[in-house]
Structure formats: structure tokens, C-alpha cells
Design a protein around this motif. Structure first.
Motif, PDB file in Angstrom:
ATOM      1  N   GLY A  58      40.785  13.057   0.962  1.00 25.44           N
ATOM      2  CA  GLY A  58      40.673  14.467   0.630  1.00 25.44           C
ATOM      3  C   GLY A  58      41.911  14.992  -0.068  1.00 25.44           C
ATOM      4  N   SER A 178      37.820  16.757   0.433  1.00 27.90           N
ATOM      5  CA  SER A 178      38.447  16.940  -0.871  1.00 27.90           C
ATOM      6  C   SER A 178      38.386  18.376  -1.371  1.00 27.90           C
ATOM      7  CB  SER A 178      37.805  15.997  -1.895  1.00 27.90           C
ATOM      8  OG  SER A 178      36.397  16.106  -1.880  1.00 27.90           O
ATOM      9  N   ASN A 305      35.282  22.693   4.541  1.00 22.72           N
ATOM     10  CA  ASN A 305      35.188  21.815   3.372  1.00 22.72           C
ATOM     11  C   ASN A 305      34.056  22.357   2.515  1.00 22.72           C
ATOM     12  OD1 ASN A 305      36.259  19.505   2.020  1.00 22.72           O
ATOM     13  ND2 ASN A 305      34.379  18.398   2.488  1.00 22.72           N
TER      14      ASN A 305
END
Length: 307
Positions: A58, A178, A305
Motif C-alpha cells: 500500500g 494503496s 481504504n
């Protein structure tokens, strides 16, 4: 001239790093060169192999999306359990997991675990002389020298440099954090027992970490509940796990109630920053987190996320 962004927070690991990367690094400037280390805390804090990959990947993906020209150096530091494993001929799993990610992204890595162990084994150095998990000045000289060798090996005449963006490969793990980000606790609603404190600090004399005291917290001393709406594939809480921490219960989208114990082995005397991922691998879209506890709980941020 160099500009430096000191984004270090003690006791964390790659998962919290991935979620705080936008706020603590990119919002302060877009780096040309990034150093990242999480091996010790990913191991001692008990992050799973999956989390170790998702966290480090990430960070890499978020960094390269922000600046494809950015170079990254990943460091693997050493602590006592790694030294024991190396003595039996075994490389720590967390190092192998992080190296898998570095290999995927062609990221330069400096394996301090092998470096320091080999020097101790040869008799050049002792663990005491190095300084242990938190190295003495002499120990830091060894870390510095290892990084220097990497930088020296990368040096070429300026005329030979060709600036080009780094390729961003398909992810090793589609659940990598990410697009991790931190979201204000002010977005919580239906508060019962919880309140938003503008400048929270503990009143019991336990230790704290920089950035997690005298800040806004969604807090309760005796338990309570709240709801939080988010859009993304993963959600968590970035809190301090201290003497009053304990079991919390939660569910997402009115699913099954689950629970985790937020009291850590260090909580007796320290409000330790800790990021708990409560749900992941969720379908992209809007979701609702419902949260309950009968113990103390002090949350600085929600972690989402967005992918």
C-alpha cells in the motif's frame, strides 16, 4: 539543498503507515526519495503475513501514484527475536514478506538483519555494543554505513542518468492499502457514551506518543457506541490502546457482530498508537460501521481504504 519530511511515529508498522501516508507525508510535500521501515513493529505487534504485504505494498503503490519518479529505499531493522532466528539459520518471515513486495516493485532494500547478524557472528560487533533494539550511537553508525553503501553504489556520472517514471505493476494483493486515508472522527454519528474531545489527554499518568495526546479524539472512559459511514473496501480505527482499553464489538452493513481485544501487552503503562482494521475485502461502495464497547476507547482517526 534538501528538504526533509520527518514522518516517524514510534511503535507503528506498515499497516498504519499505509493509512497515514497521505496525511503525514504527501500533504507535507511530494518526496523524490522515500525511506520506509516496518519490519520490527510488523513482527512485534503481531501483524499477519497478509497485513505485512498489504501494508508495505500500500505504501509503495500510494507513493508511486503520487510521484512515479519517486525512488524508494526499504529498510529492515533488527531486534532480539530476529537475532535468535538468524542464529538458527532462519530469515524472519516479515523480512521475506517485505522483500517480496520490494522485489515486485524493483525497490532497493537494505537488509540490516543480515548485516548486523553477520558482523556479530564474525566477532566484529556484539549485540550490547550495537545497543539492542533501539541502537546506541555506535549501532546507528552501522545502519548509516549500510545505507551509504547503497547510495554509493547508485552513483554514476550525471550524463548517464535518464529520468523516467517507475512502472507500477499489478498488485501482489488486490486488498493492498494503496488508497489508505485517515478520516475525521467528527464524521461519527449516533454517539452514545462517546464524545468528540477537542484536546484529549489521559488523566492517569500513563505514557503517550507524540501526535496522540492534546489532539481531537472520539473518546469514552466507560463505554458507548457510535456509527460511521464510509466509502471504500476497508475500514479501521486509529486509536490509543491504554490501561482502560479492552474488548470492542463491531459490525459492518448490519452483518455479524465481531469483537477484538484492544488491550495490548504494553497497555498497562502506555497509551500506544494502534490501528485496528475492522473490515476489509469489502465490495467497492458505501458501507456503515457500527461500534460498541463497555471499556475505555479513544480514537484519533478512522482509517479507510478508498479503492
Amino acid at each position: 539543498e534538501f528538504d526533509f519530511i520527518d514522518a516517524v511515529i514510534a511503535s507503528l508498522g506498515s499497516t498504519p503507515h499505509a493509512f497515514r501516508f497521505e496525511k503525514d507525508v504527501l500533504q507535507k510535500g511530494i518526496p523524490d526519495l522515500l525511506f520506509v521501515e516496518a519490519a520490527v513493529n510488523d513482527d512485534t505487534n503481531g501483524f499477519s503475513a497478509c497485513a505485512q504485504v498489504r501494508g508495505m505494498e500500500g505504501i509503495f503503490r500510494h507513493a508511486l501514484k503520487a510521484n512515479p519518479m519517486m525512488d524508494i529505499v526499504m529498510l529492515d531493522f533488527i531486534y532480539d527475536p530476529f537475532l535468535i532466528l538468524m542464529g538458527s539459520g532462519e530469515m524472519p518471515d516479515v523480512v521475506l514478506n517485505h522483500e517480496r513486495v520490494a522485489n515486485r516493485y524493483h525497490v532497493t532494500s537494505v537488509n540490516m538483519v543480515s548485516e548486523i547478524h553477520s558482523r556479530i557472528k564474525s566477532g566484529e560487533l556484539t549485540w550490547e555494543k550495537f545497543g539492542g533494539t533501539h541502537p546506541a550511537w555506535n549501532g546507528h553508525k552501522y545502519y548509516c554505513a549500510a545505507i551509504d553503501r547503497i547510495l554509493d553504489a547508485s552513483t554514476r556520472p550525471v550524463a548517464e542518468y535518464v529520468m523516467k517514471p517507475h512502472a507500477i505493476p499489478d498488485p501482489l494483493d488486490k486488498g493492498a492499502y494503496s488508497s489508505g486515508k485517515l478520516v475525521s472522527v467528527r464524521e461519527a454519528y449516533r454517539l452514545r457514551g462517546f464524545s468528540v474531545e477537542e484536546s484529549w489527554s489521559p488523566g492517569d499518568g500513563a505514557g503517550t506518543r507524540n501526535g496522540f495526546t492534546d489532539v481531537t479524539m472520539l473518546s469514552t472512559d466507560r463505554g458507548g457506541s457510535f456509527s460511521f459511514d464510509f466509502t471504500g473496501t476497508a475500514v479501521g480505527i486509529f486509536c490509543v490502546a491504554g490501561p482502560d482499553s479492552g474488548l470492542v464489538r463491531f459490525r459492518i452493513d448490519r452483518g455479524e457482530w465481531r469483537q477484538i481485544d484492544t488491550y495490548t501487552q504494553w497497555s498497562g503503562g502506555l497509551y500506544l498508537p494502534w490501528l485496528y482494521v475492522l473490515g476489509e475485502n469489502l465490495p467497492q461502495g458505501s458501507h456503515t460501521l457500527e461500534f460498541r464497547t463497555e471499556k475505555g476507547c479513544h480514537i484519533r482517526d478512522f482509517a479507510v481504504n478508498a479503492e
